[in-house]
Scaffold this motif. Structure first.
Motif, PDB file in Angstrom:
ATOM      1  N   LEU A  22      54.708  -4.416  89.786  1.00  0.00           N
ATOM      2  CA  LEU A  22      55.687  -3.250  89.528  1.00  0.00           C
ATOM      3  C   LEU A  22      55.269  -1.962  90.162  1.00  0.00           C
ATOM      4  O   LEU A  22      56.219  -1.445  90.798  1.00  0.00           O
ATOM      5  N   ASP A  23      54.052  -1.657  90.254  1.00  0.00           N
ATOM      6  CA  ASP A  23      53.718  -0.510  90.817  1.00  0.00           C
ATOM      7  C   ASP A  23      53.882  -0.301  92.022  1.00  0.00           C
ATOM      8  O   ASP A  23      54.083   0.450  92.937  1.00  0.00           O
ATOM      9  N   PRO A  73      60.737   3.107  97.419  1.00  0.00           N
ATOM     10  CA  PRO A  73      61.851   3.733  97.082  1.00  0.00           C
ATOM     11  C   PRO A  73      61.226   5.142  96.732  1.00  0.00           C
ATOM     12  O   PRO A  73      62.144   6.115  96.932  1.00  0.00           O
ATOM     13  N   THR A  74      60.104   5.335  96.234  1.00  0.00           N
ATOM     14  CA  THR A  74      59.698   6.376  95.468  1.00  0.00           C
ATOM     15  C   THR A  74      59.132   7.524  96.899  1.00  0.00           C
ATOM     16  O   THR A  74      59.199   8.600  96.914  1.00  0.00           O
ATOM     17  N   GLY A 120      50.460  13.295 101.558  1.00  0.00           N
ATOM     18  CA  GLY A 120      51.558  14.306 101.946  1.00  0.00           C
ATOM     19  C   GLY A 120      52.825  13.653 101.364  1.00  0.00           C
ATOM     20  O   GLY A 120      53.826  14.319 102.122  1.00  0.00           O
ATOM     21  N   LYS A 121      52.931  13.007 100.734  1.00  0.00           N
ATOM     22  CA  LYS A 121      54.416  12.230 100.310  1.00  0.00           C
ATOM     23  C   LYS A 121      55.329  13.444  99.254  1.00  0.00           C
ATOM     24  O   LYS A 121      56.296  12.973  98.979  1.00  0.00           O
ATOM     25  N   MET A 141      59.717  14.876  95.420  1.00  0.00           N
ATOM     26  CA  MET A 141      59.674  13.654  96.364  1.00  0.00           C
ATOM     27  C   MET A 141      60.135  13.683  97.623  1.00  0.00           C
ATOM     28  O   MET A 141      61.342  13.356  97.836  1.00  0.00           O
ATOM     29  N   VAL A 142      59.436  14.410  98.620  1.00  0.00           N
ATOM     30  CA  VAL A 142      59.998  14.805  99.889  1.00  0.00           C
ATOM     31  C   VAL A 142      59.932  13.595 101.091  1.00  0.00           C
ATOM     32  O   VAL A 142      60.692  13.731 102.029  1.00  0.00           O
ATOM     33  N   ASP A 143      59.595  12.469 100.424  1.00  0.00           N
ATOM     34  CA  ASP A 143      59.236  11.356 101.396  1.00  0.00           C
ATOM     35  C   ASP A 143      60.299  10.354 100.873  1.00  0.00           C
ATOM     36  O   ASP A 143      60.133   9.089 101.265  1.00  0.00           O
ATOM     37  N   LEU A 144      61.096  10.435  99.795  1.00  0.00           N
ATOM     38  CA  LEU A 144      61.933   9.450  99.294  1.00  0.00           C
ATOM     39  C   LEU A 144      62.875   8.970 100.424  1.00  0.00           C
ATOM     40  O   LEU A 144      63.195   9.481 101.356  1.00  0.00           O
TER      41      LEU A 144
END
Length: 310
Positions: free
Chosen positions: A86-87, A93-94, A224-225, A231-234
Motif C-alpha cells: 500500500l505505501d 500518485p503522491t 525535494g518532492k 505536493m509539488v511533484d504530484l
C-alpha cells in the motif's frame, strides 16, 4: 529463540499475549467495544514516538541510497506485506515517483493482497527469490516488515539483502526478535497485546502504517518532492489533480487560476517548472535547468534563479 518450539516462541511474543482488558469483550455493547479499542489505539503514537531516532536514521539512509540510484523495497507477509505494498503504491500518485523506485513485495505475490497465502511466509527462500525477482542491488534499501520479528519469509529476504550489501532495516513490534539479529537498523514500536489476541492488523498494523508513512514522507521531502507542505511533484493524471495543480500554482505564486492555467500549459503541465518560470522570469528550458541544478528542490531552484544576473 532458535532452540524453542514454535509454540514456545509464540508464547514469548508480546503481540501474541492475551490482553486482560478485553477478556470479556464478547459481553460488551458496540459503544463499549469502540471505546475500548479507541483507548488502546491512543497508546500507539507513544510507542512510535520512542522509535523516532531509528525512524529518522532510516529516512536518512533511504534518501541517500535513492540519490545514488538505489530503491526502497518493502518485504513482508500478511498484513505487514499488504501495508508495505500500500505505501509503495501511494508514492507514484503522491510524489510522481516512477513505480520501480519504491517496491512492495508480499509473500505469495499480488494475489495474496486479497486471498491469504499464509503458508508461503514459512519459506525463507521465497523471500530471497522475490528480491532476486526485482533485481535487488547493493544500492537498495530493504525494509523487512514482520510484526512478530520472526517471519521466515522476511528473515530470508533480509539475509539475502545483507549478502549483497543492500542496506537492511527491520520493522517489528516485539523486542529481541530474530529479525533484530539480522537487520542493520531496527525499528521496534512495542504496542503491547492486541485486544483480539494475535490480531496484529490492529495496534501493530496501525503502528506499522504510521511508520511507513513517516519513512516515505520523510524521504520524499528530503528528495525535494514538496514545497513547504505542498505536493509539488504530484502527477496530474485526472481532472481532480489537474485542478489541484492549478490551485497549487496560484497559491505558491499569488497569480490567478486563469494565469496559472496559461503558464502550466506552456510548461506541459509540470508544476515545478511552471513555478520557476513565473517566479524567476525564465523560459521552460531555463527553469528545467535550474531544477536539475537544484536536484529537484523547488525552493532551491527559485533561489538560484532569482540570484542569477539578469
Amino acid at each position: 529463540m532458535s532452540g524453542l518450539s514454535i509454540d514456545q516462541q509464540l508464547e514469548r511474543l508480546t503481540t501474541e499475549s492475551v490482553n486482560p482488558l478485553s477478556d470479556q469483550i464478547d459481553t460488551l455493547s458496540s459503544l463499549e467495544i469502540v471505546r475500548l479499542i479507541n483507548r488502546e489505539d491512543a497508546l500507539i503514537a507513544e510507542a512510535v514516538a520512542k522509535q523516532e531516532q531509528a525512524i529518522s536514521e532510516a529516512i536518512d539512509v533511504i534518501a541517500d541510497r535513492i540519490r545514488r540510484g538505489g530503491r526502497l523495497v518493502y518485504i513482508g507477509a500478511g498484513t505487514s506485506g499488504r501495508l508495505g505494498v500500500l505505501d509503495a503504491s501511494e508514492c507514484p500518485p503522491t510524489f510522481n515517483t516512477p513505480p520501480e523506485l519504491v517496491v512492495g513485495l508480499i509473500a505469495g505475490g499480488d494475489s495474496a493482497l486479497r486471498c491469504p497465502a499464509e503458508g508461503v511466509e514459512d519459506i525463507p527462500q521465497r523471500g530471497e527469490d522475490d528480491l532476486r525477482g526485482v533485481k535487488l542491488c547493493s544500492l537498495d534499501v530493504v525494509v523487512g516488515i514482520a510484526t512478530s520479528g520472526r517471519t521466515p519469509y522476511v528473515i530470508g529476504g533480509l539475509t539475502y539483502a545483507n549478502s549483497i550489501d543492500a542496506f537492511s532495516i527491520g520493522l517489528a513490534c516485539n523486542e529481541g526478535s530474530p529479525l533484530s539479529n539480522i537487520a542493520a537498523l531496527m525499528i521496534t514500536p512495542i504496542v503491547g497485546p492486541e485486544l483480539i489476541s494475535g490480531s496484529t492488523r490492529m495496534k501493530a498494523g496501525t503502528a506499522t502504517k504510521m511508520i511507513l508513512n513517516m519513512l516515505t514522507t520523510g524521504v520524499m521531502v528530503q528528495l525535494g518532492k514538496t514545497y513547504g507542505n505542498l505536493m509539488v511533484d504530484l502527477r496530474a493524471s485526472n481532472t481532480k489533480l489537474v485542478a489541484r495543480t492549478r490551485r497549487l500554482m496560484s497559491r505558491i505564486t499569488g497569480i490567478s487560476i486563469g494565469q496559472a492555467q496559461h503558464i502550466l500549459e506552456q510548461c506541459d503541465g509540470d508544476l515545478k517548472t511552471a513555478v520557476v518560470c513565473h517566479q524567476c522570469g525564465v523560459s521552460m528550458e531555463q527553469a528545467q535547468r535550474l531544477l536539475r541544478q537544484a536536484k529537484g528542490h523547488l525552493r532551491t531552484a527559485i533561489e538560484l534563479g532569482q540570484r542569477a544576473p539578469s
